[in-house]
Design a protein around this motif. Structure first.
Motif, PDB file in Angstrom:
ATOM      1  N   HIS A 179       0.826  -1.215   0.000  1.00 34.30           N
ATOM      2  CA  HIS A 179       0.000   0.000   0.000  1.00 34.30           C
ATOM      3  C   HIS A 179       0.863   1.269   0.000  1.00 34.30           C
ATOM      4  CE1 HIS A 179      -3.403  -2.629   0.648  1.00 34.30           C
ATOM      5  NE2 HIS A 179      -2.768  -3.154   1.683  1.00 34.30           N
ATOM      6  N   GLY A 180       1.825   1.340  -0.891  1.00 28.74           N
ATOM      7  CA  GLY A 180       2.679   2.519  -1.036  1.00 28.74           C
ATOM      8  C   GLY A 180       4.023   2.415  -0.320  1.00 28.74           C
ATOM      9  N   VAL A 181       4.146   1.525   0.645  1.00 26.95           N
ATOM     10  CA  VAL A 181       5.440   1.307   1.316  1.00 26.95           C
ATOM     11  C   VAL A 181       6.158   0.207   0.548  1.00 26.95           C
ATOM     12  CG1 VAL A 181       6.588   0.601   3.440  1.00 26.95           C
ATOM     13  CG2 VAL A 181       4.484   1.960   3.556  1.00 26.95           C
ATOM     14  N   GLN A 182       7.332   0.555   0.028  1.00 22.47           N
ATOM     15  CA  GLN A 182       8.049  -0.414  -0.812  1.00 22.47           C
ATOM     16  C   GLN A 182       9.231  -1.016  -0.061  1.00 22.47           C
ATOM     17  OE1 GLN A 182       9.093   1.646  -4.429  1.00 22.47           O
ATOM     18  NE2 GLN A 182       7.095   1.240  -5.325  1.00 22.47           N
ATOM     19  N   TYR A 183       9.334  -2.319  -0.185  1.00 19.79           N
ATOM     20  CA  TYR A 183      10.484  -3.071   0.324  1.00 19.79           C
ATOM     21  C   TYR A 183      11.248  -3.521  -0.910  1.00 19.79           C
ATOM     22  CZ  TYR A 183       7.765  -3.184   4.638  1.00 19.79           C
ATOM     23  OH  TYR A 183       7.043  -2.843   5.754  1.00 19.79           O
ATOM     24  N   ASN A 184      12.393  -2.868  -1.148  1.00 22.04           N
ATOM     25  CA  ASN A 184      13.128  -3.066  -2.390  1.00 22.04           C
ATOM     26  C   ASN A 184      14.243  -4.099  -2.194  1.00 22.04           C
ATOM     27  OD1 ASN A 184      14.530  -2.867  -4.794  1.00 22.04           O
ATOM     28  ND2 ASN A 184      14.360  -0.638  -4.900  1.00 22.04           N
ATOM     29  N   PHE A 185      14.144  -5.199  -2.908  1.00 16.56           N
ATOM     30  CA  PHE A 185      15.156  -6.255  -2.847  1.00 16.56           C
ATOM     31  C   PHE A 185      15.803  -6.444  -4.219  1.00 16.56           C
ATOM     32  CE2 PHE A 185      12.179  -7.024   0.560  1.00 16.56           C
ATOM     33  CZ  PHE A 185      13.039  -7.162   1.641  1.00 16.56           C
ATOM     34  N   SER A 186      16.012  -5.311  -4.912  1.00 18.71           N
ATOM     35  CA  SER A 186      16.734  -5.417  -6.181  1.00 18.71           C
ATOM     36  C   SER A 186      18.189  -5.744  -5.836  1.00 18.71           C
ATOM     37  CB  SER A 186      16.645  -4.111  -6.983  1.00 18.71           C
ATOM     38  OG  SER A 186      17.404  -3.100  -6.358  1.00 18.71           O
ATOM     39  N   TYR A 187      18.788  -6.567  -6.643  1.00 18.17           N
ATOM     40  CA  TYR A 187      20.151  -7.020  -6.344  1.00 18.17           C
ATOM     41  C   TYR A 187      21.124  -5.850  -6.263  1.00 18.17           C
ATOM     42  CZ  TYR A 187      18.313 -11.680  -7.523  1.00 18.17           C
ATOM     43  OH  TYR A 187      17.589 -12.837  -7.567  1.00 18.17           O
ATOM     44  N   ARG A 188      20.972  -4.896  -7.156  1.00 15.82           N
ATOM     45  CA  ARG A 188      21.874  -3.732  -7.169  1.00 15.82           C
ATOM     46  C   ARG A 188      21.753  -2.971  -5.845  1.00 15.82           C
ATOM     47  NH1 ARG A 188      25.885  -2.923 -10.245  1.00 15.82           N
ATOM     48  NH2 ARG A 188      24.748  -3.453 -12.085  1.00 15.82           N
ATOM     49  N   LEU A 189      20.530  -2.740  -5.386  1.00 23.36           N
ATOM     50  CA  LEU A 189      20.324  -2.017  -4.128  1.00 23.36           C
ATOM     51  C   LEU A 189      20.862  -2.816  -2.937  1.00 23.36           C
ATOM     52  CD1 LEU A 189      19.099   0.466  -2.717  1.00 23.36           C
ATOM     53  CD2 LEU A 189      17.041  -0.900  -2.389  1.00 23.36           C
ATOM     54  N   LEU A 190      20.660  -4.103  -2.936  1.00 17.89           N
ATOM     55  CA  LEU A 190      21.179  -4.933  -1.845  1.00 17.89           C
ATOM     56  C   LEU A 190      22.706  -4.863  -1.778  1.00 17.89           C
ATOM     57  CD1 LEU A 190      18.847  -8.048  -2.186  1.00 17.89           C
ATOM     58  CD2 LEU A 190      18.775  -6.279  -0.406  1.00 17.89           C
ATOM     59  N   ILE A 191      23.343  -4.879  -2.946  1.00 14.78           N
ATOM     60  CA  ILE A 191      24.808  -4.771  -2.984  1.00 14.78           C
ATOM     61  C   ILE A 191      25.245  -3.388  -2.499  1.00 14.78           C
ATOM     62  CG2 ILE A 191      26.816  -4.692  -4.533  1.00 14.78           C
ATOM     63  CD1 ILE A 191      25.856  -7.526  -3.911  1.00 14.78           C
ATOM     64  N   GLU A 192      24.532  -2.327  -2.907  1.00 18.10           N
ATOM     65  CA  GLU A 192      24.874  -0.976  -2.449  1.00 18.10           C
ATOM     66  C   GLU A 192      24.741  -0.861  -0.931  1.00 18.10           C
ATOM     67  OE1 GLU A 192      26.285   1.575  -4.080  1.00 18.10           O
ATOM     68  OE2 GLU A 192      26.390   0.188  -5.785  1.00 18.10           O
ATOM     69  N   GLU A 193      23.695  -1.441  -0.377  1.00 19.00           N
ATOM     70  CA  GLU A 193      23.532  -1.426   1.078  1.00 19.00           C
ATOM     71  C   GLU A 193      24.647  -2.215   1.755  1.00 19.00           C
ATOM     72  OE1 GLU A 193      19.601  -2.801   2.021  1.00 19.00           O
ATOM     73  OE2 GLU A 193      18.650  -0.968   1.260  1.00 19.00           O
TER      74      GLU A 193
END
Length: 194
Positions: free
Chosen positions: A163-177
């Motif tokens: 409902h508008g809150v996104q949990y982003n598990f894109s590989y690129r973002l996970l690596i950046e984190e």
């Protein structure tokens, strides 16, 4: 005449003694002036030599500090390049995951999310073959919420929209984190040879 000659001789002797005394005093005063001037000049020379030595030592230390800073900077750049290479390799490993590995990773994530109700899941184009409606229906048997597939993502990984809150598990973002949270740890490991 004898008395006059004696008197003249005595006066001449006294005058000679006074001249000698005056000459000795003047000679001593000149020597004292020369000694004082030499001591002053010698102190000035020593002071200049000490200042030159201190300036040279300061320049030398600055040069050492500059070289050490440049060496440290070069080492940091080399470490960063190495770490970036490792993170890039980790990203490539994630991209090359088998369908079973993608399913296992996504299922673990879905189990850990504190969600309720209904959420949407968008998967990357490369993960669409593994994360299907059938797989999702199987996962929902153990989830406290329902999940439907949304439009495909252009990047690898997946995204949960609650409902508008996104949990982003894109590989690129996970690596950046991972870079942000582990870079210093890995830099220290490289430094210590661990």
């Amino acid at each position: 005449m004898d008395a006059i000659d004696k008197m003249i001789a005595v006066l001449a002797q006294e005058a000679a003694a006074q001249r000698q005394q005056r000459a000795t005093k003047e000679h001593a005063a000149i020597q004292a002036d020369h000694a004082a001037a030499w001591a002053k000049k010698s102190a000035e020379i020593k002071q200049r030599a000490l200042q030159s030595q201190q300036q040279l030592a300061k320049k030398y230390q600055q040069e050492i500090d500059r070289k050490q800073a440049a060496l440290k900077q070069a080492r940091l750049l080399q470490q960063n390049e190495y770490l970036n290479k490792l993170y890039q390799e980790a990203y490539q490993v994630m991209q090359a995951w088998s369908a079973a590995q993608v399913k296992r990773f996504a299922a673990d994530v879905l189990q850990q999310l504190p969600l309720q109700g209904h959420v949407a899941c968008q998967v990357g184009v490369n993960q669409a073959e593994a994360l299907t409606e059938t797989w999702l229906a199987h996962c929902q048997e153990t989830l406290p919420y329902t999940v439907t597939l949304g439009p495909l993502l252009e990047e690898d990984g997946f995204l949960i929209n609650d409902h508008g809150v996104q949990y982003n598990f894109s590989y690129r973002l996970l690596i950046e984190e991972a870079k942000e949270t582990t870079r210093e740890y890995w830099r220290q490991q490289i430094e210590t040879g661990g």
